[in-house]
Design an enzyme around this catalytic site. Structure first.
Site, PDB file in Angstrom:
ATOM      1  N   SER A 492       0.847  -1.189   0.000  1.00 22.47           N
ATOM      2  CA  SER A 492       0.000   0.000   0.000  1.00 22.47           C
ATOM      3  C   SER A 492       0.885   1.243   0.000  1.00 22.47           C
ATOM      4  CB  SER A 492      -0.951  -0.038   1.198  1.00 22.47           C
ATOM      5  OG  SER A 492      -1.984   0.911   1.052  1.00 22.47           O
ATOM      6  N   ASP A 578      -8.627  -4.961  -6.090  1.00 19.62           N
ATOM      7  CA  ASP A 578      -8.194  -3.844  -5.260  1.00 19.62           C
ATOM      8  C   ASP A 578      -8.606  -2.554  -5.940  1.00 19.62           C
ATOM      9  OD1 ASP A 578      -7.023  -2.004  -3.652  1.00 19.62           O
ATOM     10  OD2 ASP A 578      -4.986  -2.755  -3.842  1.00 19.62           O
ATOM     11  N   HIS A 610      -7.307  -5.507  -1.565  1.00 13.35           N
ATOM     12  CA  HIS A 610      -6.074  -4.876  -1.080  1.00 13.35           C
ATOM     13  C   HIS A 610      -5.285  -5.825  -0.179  1.00 13.35           C
ATOM     14  CE1 HIS A 610      -3.790  -1.208  -0.939  1.00 13.35           C
ATOM     15  NE2 HIS A 610      -3.871  -1.065   0.363  1.00 13.35           N
TER      16      HIS A 610
END
Length: 633
Positions: A492, A578, A610
Site C-alpha cells: 500500500s 483492489d 487490497h
C-alpha cells in the site's frame, strides 16, 4: 548405558521441539481469536475461533466460552443462548437489523428491461465501486420490527441511497437503541455519487419510532462521527474526527450531557482506537497507539463540574491491546497480541495491574517454537527528531553472524506500526527465515503525537523517505547486518515507499518487493475510489497547475518519474479486486521495470482485494515472497 542413551535421546527430542520455527503453512493453521462479548451473567467470555484450511481454501469457525476468572474453554453451538442480544430494544418489544435494499438504477437491464442479458453498468457520478465491489444500486439499510413471529420490518432509511451500516466494513456496531427504547441511532454518510467519494462526513442520526422523524445529532461536525454508545447514565458518546476529507485525523471521545458536548481527549496528544464506559459511568477506558504499541488508557468524565479532565495510561509493555470486551469485577477483558503471538483473550486487573491469559487457542503451538526477539531502538532523524525503530531478530540469534536484512515499509500511510500480528506481513515468519527486520515508526505513525502523525500528509516523498534511510543506515552499523544483502519490502503506502526508494536508494538495497503499491500518483487519482484520501494527502488534483503542493506530489513525489534510476530487481504483487490501489498501479510498475530490462516479476491475484484472504493464495504469496528473496538477496 541404555539409561544414559535414553535420557540423551529425550533431551535431544525436547531440544528439537523447542527449535521449531514459524513456517507459512503453520501460520495459516493458527486459530484466529475474536471476542464476541461477555455472557449474560458476566461470568464468561464468549469468543470465536476461525481456522483456515489450506486444502479446502476456506475457513471454518467454532464458538467457545471461558470463565472470566480463568479456566478451560468450552465449545458451544449457539451464542444466542449465552450472549445478550443487543439488537433487542431495552423493553424487549422490537428488534433492529440491517438488509441491503435496491434503490438506484445502475445496470443496463434497470434502464432497458428487455435487455435482460446485458451486463452494462451506467453511472452519473463517482462511488461506482468501493474497496472490492461495484455499486449495483444497492444500499445497506437499518430496519426494525416487532419482536414476534411474522412481524413486518420498517426501513428507517426508506428510499435513501445511503448506507448504514457503512461500506465496506461497517456492521451492527453502526446502530444502537436509545436507553428508553424509543429511538434508533445509526451512523451514515448521507452523500451520494461524487460527493460521497470526496467526503468523510459521517454523522450519527436518531430515528424516533413514534414520530418516524430523523434528527442529525452531530450536524455541527464535518468529519467522521462513529462508534455511538450510551454511558450507563444515558449519555450519548462517540468517536469524532473534525476535518472533512481527512481519514486519519485525530480521533476524540465526545460525550453529550444535558445538551452540552464535551471532548474528553481534546487536550491529549494522541488518537483513540476504541472505547468502553466503566459500569458506574464515571470513566471511559480506551485503546490508543503509543510508542510502537497499543495500550489501555482511561479518562474521567466530569459532567458539568469543574473537575479537571485527566487522561492516564494504565498498561505498558511490548504488546498490543486491541478490543475492549467488558468488565468483570476489577478486571477489564481484552484481546492482546504481540509480534510473536496471535491474539488471545486476556484480563487486566485494574487494581493490581496484573495480566491473566484466558484463552489458549494457540498456546501449545507457540510452546514448540523458537521465537524471534523484538528490540526497541531510537534513531535520530535528519531533522533531529527521535524515531522509534523495531528491530526483529531471527530465532536463536547469533550476534557473531551476519544476516540479510529487510527494511519494512508500513502502509496507511497513517496506520500504527506496533506489536501487531499479521498473517501476511508476519515479522516472526520473516525472522524465522533468517532475516533481520527493520521496522521504523517513520513520519505518519500514530502513537508519537499528532504533529508526528500529520507530517506525512502532502509530503509522501519528503521527510518520511529520510526517516526510512536513517533507520536502515543506523541498524546497518551493527556487525550482525550484512550490508551487502539489504532488501526493501512493503504494501500500500509501503508499496509506494518501495517504488520511490527504488529510485533514490543510491545502491543501499539489493532487491525490492511491493504489494498493491501506488506507483503513479497521477493515474492513482484517476482510478482510486475514496477520492477524499488523495485530495487530502496529495494536496489537490494534478490539473491544479497553480497548486505548488499538489504539483510536487504529481512530479517530485511520483515514483513513476524516478524509474530511470531503478537498477535492482523488483517483485510486484497486485490484487485484481483492489479498487483502493487499482491494478494499473502494479501493471505500470512491472511494465516500466521490464522495458528497462530490470529483473522483475508480477504476481497477480484476480480474486483478492487490497489484502490476500484466501488460504491457498496466501501460501502462493508467501512462497513467491521468500523465493524472490532467495533468488535476489
Amino acid at each position: 548405558m541404555k539409561k544414559v542413551l535414553f535420557t540423551t535421546l529425550i533431551m535431544m527430542s525436547l531440544n528439537a521441539i523447542g527449535q521449531n520455527v514459524m513456517s507459512p503453512e503453520l501460520l495459516w493453521k493458527l486459530g484466529r481469536v475474536s471476542a464476541l462479548g461477555l455472557s449474560k451473567d458476566a461470568k464468561n467470555v464468549v469468543f470465536k475461533v476461525s481456522t483456515p484450511s489450506i486444502e479446502e481454501n476456506k475457513s471454518s469457525s467454532k464458538f467457545y466460552i471461558v470463565p472470566v476468572t480463568g479456566g478451560n474453554a468450552t465449545e458451544i453451538k449457539d451464542t444466542k443462548e449465552v450472549l445478550a442480544d443487543k439488537n433487542v430494544s431495552p423493553d424487549g418489544k422490537f428488534l433492529v437489523y440491517n438488509e441491503e435494499v435496491k434503490i438506484d438504477k445502475v445496470l443496463g437491464k434497470d434502464f432497458y428491461p428487455k435487455m435482460d442479458k446485458s451486463d452494462a453498468q451506467i453511472y452519473d457520478g463517482l462511488d461506482y465501486r468501493h474497496w472490492d465491489t461495484w455499486n449495483e444500486g444497492k444500499f445497506n439499510h437499518v430496519f426494525y420490527k416487532e419482536n414476534k413471529d411474522g412481524a413486518a420490518g420498517i426501513d428507517i432509511l426508506k428510499g435513501e441511497n445511503f448506507d448504514s451500516p457503512q461500506k465496506p466494513f461497517g456492521g451492527d456496531e453502526d446502530y444502537i437503541w436509545s436507553p428508553d427504547g424509543k429511538s434508533i441511532l445509526y451512523v451514515c454518510k448521507k452523500k451520494a455519487g461524487t460527493q460521497y467519494a470526496i467526503s468523510t462526513n459521517t454523522n450519527i442520526y436518531e430515528y424516533n419510532l413514534e414520530t418516524q422523524k430523523t434528527t442529525n445529532r452531530t450536524e455541527d461536525n464535518l468529519g467522521y462521527d462513529m462508534a455511538p454508545q450510551f454511558s450507563p447514565t444515558g449519555n450519548l458518546t462517540w468517536l469524532q474526527m473534525k476535518r472533512d476529507g481527512y481519514e486519519a485525523d485525530k480521533n476524540d471521545i465526545i460525550v453529550e450531557f444535558k445538551g452540552i458536548k464535551t471532548n474528553l481527549t481534546a487536550n491529549w496528544d494522541g488518537t483513540v482506537d476504541n472505547f468502553i464506559w466503566s459500569k458506574d459511568g464515571k470513566n471511559v477506558y480506551f485503546v490508543a497507539p503509543v510508542d510502537g504499541t497499543k495500550q489501555i488508557f482511561t479518562v474521567n468524565f466530569p459532567g458539568l463540574t469543574r473537575i479537571a479532565i485527566q487522561v492516564r495510561q494504565l498498561t505498558n509493555g511490548d504488546f498490543d491491546v486491541n478490543d475492549l470486551v467488558g468488565f468483570a469485577g476489577d478486571d477489564i477483558i481484552v484481546t492482546r497480541n504481540d509480534m510473536n503471538h496471535a491474539p488471545e483473550i486476556f484480563s487486566f486487573n485494574l487494581k493490581k495491574n496484573t495480566w491473566k491469559q484466558l484463552s489458549n487457542v494457540n498456546t501449545e503451538t507457540y510452546k514448540t517454537l523458537a521465537v524471534s526477539k523484538t528490540e526497541k531502538r531510537y534513531v535520530t532523524t535528519t531533522d533531529g527528531k527521535k524515531m522509534l525503530v523495531w528491530v526483529i531478530l531471527p530465532p536463536n540469534f547469533d550476534a557473531s553472524k551476519k544476516y540479510p536484512t529487510l527494511l519494512f515499509c508500513q502502509g496507511g500511510p497513517q496506520s500504527p506500526l506496533t506489536q501487531s500480528y499479521s498473517f501476511r506481513w508476519n515479522f516472526q515468519l520473516m525472522a524465522a527465515k533468517g532475516y533481520v527486520v527493520v521496522a521504523p515508526n517513520r513520519r505518519g505513525m500514530p502513537g508519537h503525537g499528532v504533529e508526528w502523525n500529520e507530517q506525512i500528509s502532502k509530503d509522501w516523498g519528503g521527510q518520511v523517505m529520510d526517516d526510512y534511510l536513517s533507520a536502515i543506515d543506523d541498524v546497518s552499523k551493527e556487525n550482525y547486518v550484512d550490508k551487502s544483502r539489504l532488501g526493501c519490502v512493503g504494501a500500500s503506502y509501503g508499496g509506494y515507499s518501495v517504488f520511490y526508494l527504488a529510485g533514490i536508494h543510491k545502491n543501499r538495497f539489493k532487491t525490492f518487493i511491493a504489494h498493491d503499491g501506488v506507483f503513479n500518483t497521477v493515474s492513482m487519482l484517476g482510478t482510486t475510489e475514496e477520492v477524499f484520501f488523495n485530495n487530502w494527502d496529495f494536496g489537490g488534483a494534478y490539473w491544479e497547475k497553480d497548486n505548488a503542493v499538489a504539483q510536487k506530489t504529481y512530479n517530485a513525489f511520483n515514483p513513476a518519474t524516478l524509474v530511470q534510476n531503478w537498477n535492482k530487481p523488483i517483485l510486484i504483487f497486485q490484487g485484481g479486486k483492489d479498487f483502493r490501489v487499482p491494478i494499473g498501479q502494479g501493471q505500470e510498475a512491472f511494465q516500466a521495470a521490464q522495458l528497462r530490462g530490470i529483473k522483475s516479476r508480477f504476481v497477480y491475484f484476480p480474486d483478492e482485494n487490497h489484502w490476500v484472504l484466501h488460504p491457498q493464495n496466501a501460501q502462493v504469496w508467501q512462497g513467491e515472497f521468500f523465493k524472490w528473496l532467495d533468488e535476489t538477496l
